[in-house]
Design an enzyme around this catalytic site. Structure first.
Site, mmCIF file in Angstrom:
data_model
loop_
_atom_site.group_PDB
_atom_site.id
_atom_site.type_symbol
_atom_site.label_atom_id
_atom_site.label_comp_id
_atom_site.label_asym_id
_atom_site.label_seq_id
_atom_site.Cartn_x
_atom_site.Cartn_y
_atom_site.Cartn_z
ATOM 1 C CD GLU A 87 -2.734 -3.075 -1.233
ATOM 2 O OE1 GLU A 87 -1.684 -3.459 -1.758
ATOM 3 O OE2 GLU A 87 -3.565 -2.353 -1.815
ATOM 4 N N PRO A 88 -5.585 -2.230 4.248
ATOM 5 C CG PRO A 88 -5.784 -2.919 6.471
ATOM 6 C CD PRO A 88 -5.199 -3.331 5.143
ATOM 7 C CE1 TYR A 109 -13.291 11.144 -2.901
ATOM 8 C CE2 TYR A 109 -12.727 11.511 -0.602
ATOM 9 C CZ TYR A 109 -12.341 11.235 -1.895
ATOM 10 O OH TYR A 109 -11.016 11.047 -2.175
ATOM 11 C CB CYS A 153 -13.918 32.712 0.938
ATOM 12 S SG CYS A 153 -13.389 33.777 2.257
HETATM 13 C C1 LIG Z 1 -6.352 3.857 -1.305
HETATM 14 C C2 LIG Z 1 -5.825 2.500 -1.423
HETATM 15 C C3 LIG Z 1 -5.862 1.635 -0.329
HETATM 16 C C4 LIG Z 1 -6.481 2.013 0.990
HETATM 17 O O1 LIG Z 1 -7.836 2.239 0.889
HETATM 18 P P1 LIG Z 1 -8.723 2.371 2.236
HETATM 19 O O2 LIG Z 1 -10.078 2.687 1.719
HETATM 20 O O3 LIG Z 1 -8.138 3.456 3.043
HETATM 21 O O4 LIG Z 1 -8.640 1.047 2.923
HETATM 22 C C5 LIG Z 1 -5.303 0.387 -0.470
HETATM 23 N N1 LIG Z 1 -4.727 0.004 -1.628
HETATM 24 C C6 LIG Z 1 -4.672 0.797 -2.708
HETATM 25 C C7 LIG Z 1 -4.021 0.317 -3.939
HETATM 26 C C8 LIG Z 1 -5.221 2.066 -2.647
HETATM 27 O O5 LIG Z 1 -5.166 2.856 -3.716
#
Ligand SMILES: *Cc1c(COP(=O)(O)O)cnc(C)c1O
Length: 476
Positions: free
Chosen positions: A329-330, A377, A404
């Protein structure tokens, strides 16, 4: 040691800089800048568009997205994970209707985590079967919306959610006439908290995790969650999911999480042999890292894909299981690198620090409202003088916003040409992920436009907010 510092760094600002003086301040390191970024002499161009023209046409601040960069990274992922994998783009990194269309054209799947993200995807006609819904507190309405749309998977995160889904499944059953097996089943994955927190080069593996997401493996909640899902005839368990962190360069954290997920899969199939056919997917989540500065060295996508595939194959062979599909899931790794933010310099101050050190505070016309990541972060970014080249020596700079707030810093430590001047354009690299999507109207600044650039042309995907937009919620 925690793998990454959480939250903002308050108070004391260290004098010691960590950044290295670049050999050539005009250079655009290809690992940091979009694939279509160039500077031969003078101004930077993005996919053949001179940044000065973009600034003149759309104003600043401005996010410019290299469309071909985005598409080519989608293709890199699709090629790397091949037919045996599923690549889900994480909408939260950045989403607009155009992005939804590009993802559909490039054949990717899409992960959303709210009704708002789901509504946008559906509105842009993204195929529902290729959408997965995440979230640690999905409402009844969100779950119903997802089920009614027929999305591909709901990634279940809590017992409360299983109960809500069971209720919805019951409704579907009644609507279909209540006959045996006539209602469609709701496809779900279960989010497992595997006890791995990964960040860049390190990971920590523990048994218990002190966080809100998922079902704890060590605490027995994972097994109980599976039991409750399986006990509900209206739910179909199609996969196991984990997500271990963000900005990860090293696959070893995934190795531990895959090992633990496969262990769980083995236990599940032992108790419920019939589930071997329905649990088709092992989802390892997102978090693949990108280069924000030249010192970042993320592995190429195909190398990461090869590692993850080998890990899952090895673990499954050792456990005597058929190899499931691998899903990833990128978000950041697809949308992050192709976008730059262009700002105009409005004020410059030389601040004299202890030991004769001078830090040039370069104030730009945006800030923490369009990029909160540095404040939130302690993120690093790369900035260059974009509207012209310069042979001036390097000056130690801090790029700050117009809010500000003394923590309103976009780039904490960088070197810019000492002749940087009011009216110059500065480009900040790799701002495609978690900048616009986290943007705010703090100090009532309008959110900037987002412009796609390709083959020497540009078009707005999102326009700049207007004064009217900023007033639209007022009740007079
Ligand atoms: C945030 C998130 C991602 C994506 O993370 P990246 O760091 O943008 O790749 C994928 N899966 C889940 C469940 C997330 O919470």
């Amino acid at each position: 040691m925690r793998a990454h510092p959480a939250g903002p760094r308050h108070g004391e600002i260290p004098v010691d800089h960590t950044s290295v003086v670049p050999v050539d301040l005009n250079d655009l390191d290809p690992v940091v800048w979009p694939r279509g970024a160039r500077r031969t002499t003078g101004a930077m161009t993005l996919a053949g568009n001179d940044v000065r023209d973009l600034a003149a046409q759309y104003g600043t601040p401005l996010l410019a997205m290299d469309e071909q960069d985005f598409r080519s990274r989608c293709q890199d992922f699709a090629d790397a994970f091949g037919a045996a994998g599923d690549v889900h783009y994480a909408a939260k990194a950045f989403l607009s209707t155009h992005i939804v269309n590009w993802l559909a054209q490039e054949g990717l799947a899409l992960d959303v985590c709210s009704a708002g993200e789901l509504a946008l995807a559906l509105r842009a006609d993204f195929p529902p079967a290729k959408i997965a819904l995440h979230g640690s507190n999905k409402s009844q309405a969100e779950l119903e919306m997802a089920v009614d749309a027929g999305i591909g998977a709901i990634v279940v995160d809590s017992y409360d959610e299983i109960a809500r889904l069971a209720g919805i499944a019951e409704r579907l059953h009644l609507e279909s006439g209540g006959g045996n097996g006539s209602a469609r089943r709701i496809p779900v994955m279960i989010r497992i908290t595997v006890g791995v927190e990964a960040h860049t080069h390190e990971f920590i593996a523990t048994a218990h995790e002190d966080q809100k997401f998922g079902f704890s493996l060590a605490g027995g909640d994972a097994a109980e969650g599976v039991r409750r899902i399986v006990a509900c005839s209206g739910l179909e368990l199609i996969g196991l999911h984990s997500h271990i962190g963000s900005q990860i360069f090293d696959p070893s954290g995934f190795e531990v999480s895959a090992h633990r997920l496969v262990g769980l899969l083995k236990t599940i199939i032992k108790t419920h042999p019939d589930l071997a056919a329905s649990i088709t997917t092992l989802d390892l989540g997102g978090g693949l890292g990108i280069a924000y500065t030249s010192t970042d060295t993320p592995p190429p996508v195909d190398a990461m894909a090869k590692s993850l595939t080998e890990i899952v194959e090895r673990e499954c062979q050792a456990a005597g299981l058929a190899v499931p599909r691998i899903a990833v899931e990128p978000g950041r790794a697809i949308v992050g690198p192709g976008t730059v933010t262009l700002y105009e310099v409005g004020t410059i101050k030389d601040v004299h620090l202890d030991g004769g050190v001078v830090r040039k505070y370069v104030s730009i016309d945006g800030g923490m409202s369009d990029n909160i990541r540095t404040a939130l972060y302690d993120a690093d970014y790369t900035a260059v003088l974009a509207s012209r080249s310069s042979d001036a020596p390097a000056a130690r700079c801090r790029v700050v916003g117009k809010h500000c707030e003394s923590g309103d810093i976009v780039v904490r430590d960088c070197y810019l040409p000492a002749d940087i001047a009011v009216g110059d354009l500065i480009a900040v690299a790799a701002t495609g992920a978690y900048c616009y999507s986290m943007a705010s109207n703090y100090n009532r600044l309008p959110r900037p436009p987002l412009v796609a650039v390709i083959d020497g042309t540009s078009r707005q995907l999102l326009r700049r907010e207007t004064d009217d937009d900023l007033m639209r919620l007022e009740t007079w």
